[in-house]
Design a protein around this motif. Structure first.
Motif, mmCIF file in Angstrom:
data_model
loop_
_atom_site.group_PDB
_atom_site.id
_atom_site.type_symbol
_atom_site.label_atom_id
_atom_site.label_comp_id
_atom_site.label_asym_id
_atom_site.label_seq_id
_atom_site.Cartn_x
_atom_site.Cartn_y
_atom_site.Cartn_z
ATOM 1 N N ILE A 165 0.831 -1.211 0.000
ATOM 2 C CA ILE A 165 0.000 0.000 0.000
ATOM 3 C C ILE A 165 0.864 1.260 0.000
ATOM 4 O O ILE A 165 1.948 1.296 0.589
ATOM 5 N N LEU A 166 0.326 2.279 -0.632
ATOM 6 C CA LEU A 166 0.968 3.586 -0.634
ATOM 7 C C LEU A 166 0.030 4.548 0.081
ATOM 8 O O LEU A 166 -1.180 4.349 0.067
ATOM 9 N N GLY A 167 0.590 5.561 0.654
ATOM 10 C CA GLY A 167 -0.264 6.593 1.247
ATOM 11 C C GLY A 167 -0.017 6.857 2.715
ATOM 12 O O GLY A 167 -0.557 7.799 3.267
ATOM 13 N N LEU A 168 0.816 6.028 3.345
ATOM 14 C CA LEU A 168 1.083 6.282 4.763
ATOM 15 C C LEU A 168 2.082 7.439 4.875
ATOM 16 O O LEU A 168 2.929 7.628 4.002
ATOM 17 N N ASN A 169 1.972 8.184 5.954
ATOM 18 C CA ASN A 169 2.840 9.355 6.093
ATOM 19 C C ASN A 169 4.215 8.988 6.622
ATOM 20 O O ASN A 169 5.125 9.801 6.663
ATOM 21 N N ASP A 170 4.364 7.771 7.088
ATOM 22 C CA ASP A 170 5.628 7.368 7.712
ATOM 23 C C ASP A 170 5.837 5.878 7.463
ATOM 24 O O ASP A 170 4.922 5.194 6.999
ATOM 25 N N VAL A 171 7.026 5.416 7.788
ATOM 26 C CA VAL A 171 7.306 3.994 7.575
ATOM 27 C C VAL A 171 6.970 3.230 8.857
ATOM 28 O O VAL A 171 7.629 3.417 9.879
ATOM 29 N N PRO A 172 5.950 2.408 8.827
ATOM 30 C CA PRO A 172 5.632 1.670 10.058
ATOM 31 C C PRO A 172 6.614 0.515 10.273
ATOM 32 O O PRO A 172 7.303 0.098 9.342
#
Ligand SMILES: Nc1nc2c(ncn2[C@@H]2O[C@H](COP(=O)(O)OP(=O)(O)OP(=O)(O)O)[C@@H](O)[C@H]2O)c(=O)[nH]1
Length: 878
Positions: A618-625
């Protein structure tokens, strides 16, 4: 009217239940315990017998005993004796009244109950209400009692000091009266004799208490012994004997504890004041017993706290604790941290009980989920991971199933990135998690196990069960997942399937053909033999497991892998476990949140939605979990942000706690004293979270008795300034894997002397750290040329030597840099710059195009036209 119980009457009459029971026993009236209901006539009789003594109550006042164990510890035995006999008869009495009595009597009298009941029932009128009212605010004796009951608490040492500094005789007299009276009431003749005169010797008291403690065993015994060894008596009130009871009844007595605490808090300050102001007031005897039982104080403390914090909680001066520990041979400072057990021990010495602060894991709470309705569940594909020893063929097997070749792309031959893919067998889907093969990935395997339904245990038929095979079995068992054994490399001539079966039988993995229940499939990742069987077995096992999930709800699952992509931003591979994830869904995963901008399946195709057991990128997260983090679909983006923010703040708290030393006080001391405690702090940065975890896990394993490896921080991305400052502050080294420090980080690291080591292969990193731990590895330096200059003029200065007036041709010259003088292409000097000047001023740096003056360390033979090169030794990344 309901019948009154012994303890109720006792309270009403200001006596102990024991006294009443003894009295009744003399009259041959049998009562079983303090809880027994009394016949009306017995009640009458008791009221008559004890009622008048109520008037004598006031004589019993002034039992103001506060003691500071830490002071007593210091006081000379003589003094103590004197004081205990002269000033503290009440104490003696109190102890006698409880301590010398058979233990079961104590048990009979539910000490924990009384105060609570007393409070609860008083207003209802089992005792005349005016008693309450009569007890004025300034009813000193009651307060005095209370203070005495708090005797173990040094916080009231002030009062004690006051008492000691003023004449105490009158109160002593009064106490004598009371003592006499009590003796009349309670003591056996023998006891009476013993207690007569100057009061009971403190030694006896101690014996009594020791008896009590011994009964209760454990900690108390230890403390006691310690005190005994030092010949010190901490005249803990007899109530000390109650502690274990309270402990045993923990939970049950919780509300009582609260009562105690509230009582303490509400009334103590008042009591102290009143005591000073209204000393001559008389005490109502009926409060006495009740108050005695309020001696126990309980505090709530966290897992780790400093001596100062502990002292604050205990309401003692920190020096008292320091002193006490010093007496035990432990040198501590007020800022030193102690763990719960140590703190509890310390508090017990002050007669204070400890309770552990319950830490609510907010993140866990956040992720909590209700049970799902079975009816809404639908069948889902199994999630399978591959486990096994190094080189047994995990990658090859996965690869054979996937028909792609990932091995060639691996640096250092280890599977370093976790992915997932879906395979289809006869229309049934199976999701495979790509688990890495090196021991370093233990943590991920564990996560793999948690996120998977079936584990394929790969065992090479020519090698058999190896250490990591066992490890894998344990992980799978711990996670409660099904194991399917793939006996690999059966194409090899040395393959011995039966041996594998035999070896695995020792770990309770018994093949079906041997009467067990474990599926064994002989395979060859090389030839592809047995792969179909393996897939079929996986489908069968999945069917037996009846794997289900509700696809019609907000999605929830696990982050398998995440990394930062220059063009795409944060890219996370997630495995949907429940619900359906759709493009546009707001989600939160650990510290990251956002809206799903785009989704790709395992084959790189764009998809709009992903149901249970489906892995998607998935793309769209604000940070790298972080890998292994749970992702949750949220109502809206705001909710997702809140989730992430909570996660961040909580993680910080956790990190802080983790960074706090986990060593216990004892360990720390013995280790430091022996000079063998060294801590190796490491900051790990890598390109993907999986590698961070892998390095972390392997490095942590390097800890031995002498050096403890501590991972201070781990993260994805370039090494930045904050990593360097963190490493600098914690005296740690930085390990970068497939990442490089940015410019500021480099600069800061150089300035602060932080060791940054860069690697491309995990093994090298581990090897290096291991070596560093054994003999502190020398870093490898490389020369970095900074600039060039030309000597244009020379001057001689007395006391300085020859100054070379030079012009910087390129680059820079820095103060303290290394230089090399070349004349006609030959190096004639190699050494440090002793001084760098512009005109008359010392400068830090001179750039190209400027003139400057050089003085070289121990070298004066400079000539016009000499070429000077400045350089620095920099560490080369490995
Ligand atoms: N003959 C034979 N060789 C195999 C078979 N499976 C794997 N190998 C070889 O065994 C070696 C190790 O295989 P990998 O798949 O890398 O093993 P792994 O368990 O993934 O190893 P790590 O990732 O290092 O833990 C490779 O050289 C493979 O070619 C097999 O079925 N038969």
């Amino acid at each position: 009217m309901s019948k009154i119980k012994v303890y109720e009457l006792a309270k009403e009459l200001g006596k102990t239940s024991k006294e009443l029971m003894e009295f009744l026993a003399e009259k041959n009236i049998e009562v079983k315990s303090h809880m027994s209901a009394l016949e009306d006539e017995d009640t009458e009789m008791l009221r008559k017998a004890f009622g008048k003594k109520k008037e004598e109550g006031p004589k019993k006042k002034n039992i103001v005993h506060v003691f500071r164990p830490q002071n007593l510890r210091d006081s000379k035995p003589g003094n103590r004796q004197g004081r205990s006999q002269g000033n503290r008869p009440a104490q003696g009495q109190q102890e006698r009244s409880q301590g010398s009595r058979p233990v079961q009597n104590q048990a009979e009298r539910p000490q924990g109950n009384r105060p609570a009941q007393g409070q609860a029932e008083r207003p209802q009128g089992s005792r005349p209400v005016q008693n309450q009212a009569e007890r004025p605010q300034g009813n000193r004796p009651a307060q005095g009692q209370q203070e005495r009951s708090q005797g173990g608490r040094p916080s009231f040492g002030q009062a004690d000091r006051q008492r000691q500094s003023r004449p105490v005789r009158p109160s002593g007299d009064r106490r004598d009266d009371r003592r006499e009276e009590k003796r009349e009431d309670r003591r056996e003749p023998g006891d009476r004799n013993r207690g007569r005169g100057t009061g009971r010797p403190s030694g006896d008291r101690r014996d009594d208490r020791r008896e009590d403690r011994r009964d209760q065993g454990g900690r108390f015994g230890d403390n006691k012994d310690r005190q005994q060894r030092r010949g010190q008596s901490i005249p803990a009130p007899a109530l000390e004997g109650q502690k274990p009871q309270r402990n045993k009844n923990k939970g049950k007595d919780d509300y009582k504890k609260k009562d105690y605490r509230n009582d303490d808090e509400d009334r103590m300050p008042k009591g102290r004041k009143q005591k000073q102001e209204q000393k001559p007031q008389m005490q109502k005897p009926q409060h006495k017993e009740q108050k005695q039982e309020e001696t126990i104080k309980s505090i709530v403390i966290p897992e780790v706290l400093t001596i100062q914090e502990l002292a604050d909680k205990m309401k003692v001066v920190p020096s008292a604790i320091v002193k006490k520990l010093f007496m035990q041979g432990k040198i501590v400072t007020v800022n030193q941290e102690v763990d719960y057990e140590t703190a509890e021990e310390i508090a017990l010495e002050f007669d204070i009980l400890c309770e552990k602060e319950e830490v609510v894991d907010v993140i866990e709470e956040l992720l909590k989920e209700d049970e799902e309705d079975e009816k809404k569940m639908k069948k889902r594909p199994p999630v399978v991971c591959v486990m096994g020893h190094v080189d047994h063929g995990k990658t090859s097997l996965l690869d054979a199933i996937r028909h792609t070749n990932v091995i060639d792309r691996e640096a250092g031959g280890i599977t370093q990135h976790i992915g997932a893919y879906v395979a289809e067998v006869n229309g049934e889907k199976i999701t495979f998690l790509d688990t890495p093969g090196h021991e370093a990935f233990t943590a991920m395997r564990m996560r793999g196990a948690n996120s998977t339904d079936i584990a394929i245990l790969v065992v090479a038929a020519d090698d058999g069960v190896m250490p990591q095979t066992v490890e894998a079995i344990n992980h799978a068992k711990a996670a409660g997942i099904e194991i399917v054994v793939a006996v690999n490399k059966i194409d090899k001539p040395s393959a011995n399937i039966d041996r594998v079966k035999q070896e695995l039988a020792e770990y309770e993995l018994i093949p079906e053909d041997w009467g067990g229940s474990t599926v064994f499939v002989p395979v060859s990742a090389k030839t592809g033999e047995g792969l179909e069987d393996l897939m079929e077995m996986l489908i069968l096992t999945a069917e037996m497991l009846e794997l289900k999930a509700n696809p019609n709800r907000r999605a929830r699952g696990l982050v398998i892998e995440a990394q930062l992509d220059k063009g795409k931003g944060s890219v996370a591979t997630v495995l949907v476990q429940k619900g359906t994830l759709r493009v546009g869904d707001p989600i939160a995963a650990g510290s990251a949140y956002g809206k799903v901008r785009a989704m790709m399946d395992d084959k790189g195709r764009r998809v709009k939605e992903a149901g249970p057991s489906m892995p998607v990128e998935i793309l769209g997260l604000n940070d790298v979990p972080n890998a292994g983090e749970v992702f949750v679909g949220c109502k809206n983006e705001k909710e997702a942000r809140n989730f992430a923010e909570t996660f961040i703040s909580q993680s910080k708290v956790k990190l802080l706690e983790e960074t706090k030393s986990k060593l216990s006080l004892d360990d720390l001391f013995t280790q430091i004293q022996e000079g063998n405690l060294k801590e190796l702090g490491i900051v790990v940065k890598a390109d993907v979270q999986g590698s961070v975890e892998a390095i972390k896990q392997s490095l942590l394993k390097l800890s031995n008795d002498e050096v403890v490896v501590k991972i201070i921080h781990g993260g994805v991305g370039a090494i930045n300034e904050s990593d360097v400052s963190l490493a600098s502050a914690s005296n740690a080294i930085i390990i970068g894997f497939n990442v490089r420090p940015d410019a500021t980080a480099k600069e800061t690291a150089e300035r602060e002397g932080v060791d940054i080591r860069l690697y491309r292969v995990i093994y090298n990193a581990i090897e290096d750290v291991e070596a560093a731990m054994k003999g502190m590895l020398d870093p490898v330096f490389e020369e970095k040329v900074l600039g060039h200059a030309e000597v244009r003029q020379t001057f001689k200065a007395s006391g300085v030597g020859t100054i070379a007036g030079a012009y910087v041709l390129d680059g820079t010259f820095e103060r303290d840099c290394q230089t090399r003088i070349m004349r006609d292409g030959i190096v004639i000097y190699d050494g440090k710059l002793a001084s760098l000047k512009r005109f008359k001023d010392d400068v830090k740096e001179v750039r190209a195009g400027y003139e400057c003056g050089f003085v070289f360390e121990n070298y004066n033979d400079i000539k016009e036209g000499d070429q000077v090169e400045s350089f620095k030794m920099v560490e080369i990344p490995r």
